[in-house]
Scaffold this active site. Structure first.
Site, PDB file in Angstrom:
ATOM      1  N   MET A 167     -11.637 -33.220 -11.101  1.00 19.26           N
ATOM      2  CA  MET A 167     -11.835 -34.548 -10.281  1.00 19.26           C
ATOM      3  C   MET A 167     -12.886 -34.323  -9.463  1.00 19.26           C
ATOM      4  O   MET A 167     -13.430 -35.433  -9.233  1.00 19.26           O
ATOM      5  CB  MET A 167     -10.877 -33.681  -8.979  1.00 19.26           C
ATOM      6  CG  MET A 167      -9.876 -34.897  -8.136  1.00 19.26           C
ATOM      7  SD  MET A 167      -9.877 -36.751  -8.495  1.00 19.26           S
ATOM      8  CE  MET A 167      -7.886 -36.368  -8.835  1.00 19.26           C
ATOM      9  N   PHE A 175      -8.942   2.851   8.105  1.00 22.37           N
ATOM     10  CA  PHE A 175      -8.992   2.176   6.773  1.00 22.37           C
ATOM     11  C   PHE A 175      -7.912   1.539   6.054  1.00 22.37           C
ATOM     12  O   PHE A 175      -6.418   1.452   6.734  1.00 22.37           O
ATOM     13  CB  PHE A 175      -8.446   3.284   5.566  1.00 22.37           C
ATOM     14  CG  PHE A 175      -8.471   3.587   4.333  1.00 22.37           C
ATOM     15  CD1 PHE A 175     -10.129   2.579   3.391  1.00 22.37           C
ATOM     16  CD2 PHE A 175      -7.723   3.362   3.299  1.00 22.37           C
ATOM     17  CE1 PHE A 175     -10.100   2.552   1.860  1.00 22.37           C
ATOM     18  CE2 PHE A 175      -7.079   2.544   2.231  1.00 22.37           C
ATOM     19  CZ  PHE A 175      -8.140   2.639   1.632  1.00 22.37           C
ATOM     20  N   GLN A 176      -8.118  -0.267   5.401  1.00 19.57           N
ATOM     21  CA  GLN A 176      -7.449  -0.840   5.904  1.00 19.57           C
ATOM     22  C   GLN A 176      -6.373  -2.113   7.007  1.00 19.57           C
ATOM     23  O   GLN A 176      -5.291  -2.113   6.552  1.00 19.57           O
ATOM     24  CB  GLN A 176      -6.662  -1.195   4.695  1.00 19.57           C
ATOM     25  CG  GLN A 176      -6.668  -0.831   2.995  1.00 19.57           C
ATOM     26  CD  GLN A 176      -6.386  -0.345   1.503  1.00 19.57           C
ATOM     27  OE1 GLN A 176      -4.752  -0.454   1.373  1.00 19.57           O
ATOM     28  NE2 GLN A 176      -6.594  -1.082   0.471  1.00 19.57           N
ATOM     29  N   LYS A 194       3.127   1.016   9.831  1.00 18.08           N
ATOM     30  CA  LYS A 194       4.019   2.329   8.843  1.00 18.08           C
ATOM     31  C   LYS A 194       4.696   3.117   9.410  1.00 18.08           C
ATOM     32  O   LYS A 194       5.571   3.531   9.132  1.00 18.08           O
ATOM     33  CB  LYS A 194       2.590   2.702   8.257  1.00 18.08           C
ATOM     34  CG  LYS A 194       3.158   3.388   7.217  1.00 18.08           C
ATOM     35  CD  LYS A 194       1.582   4.593   6.819  1.00 18.08           C
ATOM     36  CE  LYS A 194       2.079   4.887   5.282  1.00 18.08           C
ATOM     37  NZ  LYS A 194       1.002   4.747   4.487  1.00 18.08           N
ATOM     38  N   GLU A 250      -1.706 -10.715  -4.745  1.00 24.52           N
ATOM     39  CA  GLU A 250      -0.973 -11.294  -3.693  1.00 24.52           C
ATOM     40  C   GLU A 250      -0.534 -12.395  -3.897  1.00 24.52           C
ATOM     41  O   GLU A 250       0.446 -13.125  -3.159  1.00 24.52           O
ATOM     42  CB  GLU A 250      -1.381 -10.588  -2.338  1.00 24.52           C
ATOM     43  CG  GLU A 250      -1.478  -8.893  -2.311  1.00 24.52           C
ATOM     44  CD  GLU A 250      -2.352  -8.209  -2.389  1.00 24.52           C
ATOM     45  OE1 GLU A 250      -2.327  -7.180  -2.912  1.00 24.52           O
ATOM     46  OE2 GLU A 250      -3.079  -8.991  -3.451  1.00 24.52           O
TER      47      GLU A 250
END
Length: 565
Positions: free
Chosen positions: A479, A116-117, A166, A54
């Protein structure tokens, strides 16, 4: 228009099409599966890029937005899918990049139950989005999307997030779409005050040593021609932030170079000699100002800025001109007198001659056997006739690339400025290539940042994106190592890398490439990369302790700029 019955997921896709969306970056999952099912029927209308993570999706959307000026769009599922967007959202917020992020969410009856999630992405993202909203019914979707695009791309742009439960995706509605052109209490742009413009013009006409600083606001506001007209009428030297790079051609005689920690010697040193600073579309970031109490002590300050919250936030102004840069610059140019500042401009040229001797010649024409970052960057720029889009990651190579790559055209420099996100470059280069398919994309990455999102080589290969990737390999987090060398007695604490065979990994994804270790092979190696039909990975082994100068040490005044260790 007669309303038609559709699902919430179909309404989302139809709404995006109404907004002219042609490319979506995303990664499917359970909570956004209805949207992906709806997308299946629209593959002829919109291109979906399946990334490998993602974070790759949101950086891809950023790259697309930066080269097109249109909002980038990305999809993610709930929970970890949504939270994986957070770094890119924060990056887009600080760099004023327009994004519309769509996340799936558990069904509304499960909200707050630790399903869940489930994660509270609206709560988490509130400080790093310009606006966010959770949709729980299908009827809300068209208006939410319309507002999202209007907010993302108006005024000072930024990321917005729409979280779709959903059940809202499955539910049905009578679909009608109306673009948003106004939201009550949201005023994205302040009308330019002509009295402030006149006050600014008076200061400009009276100044003997004026210096113009321009940033990303020029590019966002499509004010490149207005900037050029202003500097040419007034004769004022102009310096840029890394986010403003490419707004004024590199070879313009009044372009005196980069501001800031690793900027050019003249713009840093002479900031404290200027009697007037005109800042346009930049926010006086700490990397530009150095020690604020010692910054531009002899100068009056004029600030042209679309976001009033940025004015007087760090550097106090004498004249503030709030509004769109394209409009304010045009008004300001009409009010100032024609002028030349040849002697003052000559001071910058003298500084450049000193920098050339002490820094640039050593970077571009080194006598030591090891390759430098500078010679690789300049050669890539020359091989593309200074007409490519440069995408960089974060670190030493980023600063060197900004210094030595040259530009003719605006929207040609894509980098992570304010947040400094390692891993940005590779996925952002995909978005840049999709947004500008007819231009050459040069992605310059350090070996550290490359390994943060290296999996997006799979996305590049699957979509046959002809990105030209240069990995500058010094087996260090360069760096951080430079700071450890200069300020921590060479105590190289956890900055050395044992790197894999990058070329073998690229070929495992189906991407051709080769490795250059010697100077005599560099020219042919870069040319082979440019000529290759399709994506290409060029690894260049550089000096392990190749440092970036000039440098303004942290906490120092910009006039304390160092040209050597």
């Amino acid at each position: 228009m007669t309303a038609k019955k559709v699902t919430g997921s179909q309404a989302l896709i139809l709404s995006l099409l109404e907004e002219g969306v042609d490319t979506i970056f995303g990664y499917p999952g359970g909570a956004i599966m209805p949207v992906y099912d709806a997308l299946y029927d629209f593959d002829q209308n919109v291109k979906h890029i399946l990334t490998r993570h993602e974070q790759g999706a949101i950086h891809g959307a950023q790259g697309y937005a930066r080269v097109t000026g249109k909002p980038g769009v990305c999809f993610a599922t709930s929970g970890p899918g949504a939270t994986n967007l957070m770094t890119g959202i924060a990056d887009a917020m600080i760099d004023s990049t327009p994004l519309v992020c769509i996340t799936g969410q558990v069904a509304s009856p499960l909200l707050g139950t630790d399903a869940f999630q489930e994660s509270d992405i609206v709560g988490m993202s509130i400080t790093v989005t310009k606006w966010n909203y959770q949709v729980t019914t299908p009827e809300e979707i068209p208006e939410a999307i319309a507002q999202a695009f209007y907010i993302a791309n108006s005024g000072r742009p930024g990321p917005v997030l729409i979280d779709l439960t959903k059940d809202a995706q499955f539910g049905e509605l009578d679909f009608e779409y109306k673009k948003c052109t106004k939201i009550r209490s949201y005023l994205p742009e302040t009308p330019v005050d002509p009295h402030q413009v006149k006050a600014a013009a008076e200061l400009i006409d009276a100044a003997k040593k004026p210096l113009l600083l321009f940033g990303h606001g020029i590019i966002i506001g499509r004010a490149e021609e207005e900037l050029k007209a202003f500097v040419e009428k007034t004769g004022i030297p102009a310096a840029w932030t890394i986010m403003g790079l490419s707004a004024l051609p590199t070879d313009h005689p009044q372009n005196v170079g980069m501001l800031g920690m690793h900027g050019n010697y003249g713009p840093n040193l002479l900031t404290n000699e200027a009697d007037l600073i005109i800042a346009v579309g930049m926010r006086f970031d700490d990397r530009v100002t150095g020690k604020v109490s010692e910054y531009a002590k002899k100068a009056k300050i004029i600030h042209l800025e679309i976001d009033p919250a940025e004015v007087d936030k760090i550097v106090k102004t004498d004249v503030r001109v709030v509004g769109d840069a394209k409009k304010s610059l045009k008004m300001l140019t009409a009010n100032v007198k024609e002028n030349q500042h040849s002697e003052w401009l000559g001071e910058f040229n003298k500084c450049m001659a000193i920098e050339k001797e002490k820094v640039i010649d050593k970077d571009l024409h080194p006598t030591k056997p090891g390759l430098t970052m500078g010679e690789v960057i300049r050669l890539a720029s020359e091989k593309t006739n200074h007409d490519a889009i440069l995408v960089t990651d974060v670190g030493q190579h980023q600063m060197v690339a900004q210094r030595y790559f040259k530009f003719k055209t605006s929207r040609s420099n894509v980098t992570s400025g304010g947040l400094g996100t390692m891993g940005f470059c590779l996925p952002a280069s995909m978005g840049a290539q999709l947004g500008a398919p007819d231009r050459t994309i040069i992605a310059v990455i350090g070996d550290g940042g490359f390994q943060m999102t290296i999996q997006e080589l799979g996305t590049i290969a699957q979509n046959k994106l002809p990105v030209k990737i240069i990995v500058l390999n010094n087996n260090f987090l360069g760096m951080v190592r430079q700071w450890q060398q200069l300020f921590f007695d060479k105590r190289y604490s956890f900055t050395e890398l044992q790197n894999p065979d990058f070329i073998m990994i690229g070929k495992g994804f189906g991407i051709e490439g080769h490795k250059v270790e010697k100077r005599e092979d560099l020219d042919a190696g870069v040319q082979k990369m440019i000529d290759h039909d399709g994506p290409y990975l060029l690894e260049v082994v550089i000096e392990k302790e190749d440092n970036v100068f000039p440098m303004v040490p942290t906490g120092a005044s910009v006039s304390d700029v160092l040209l050597e260790p």
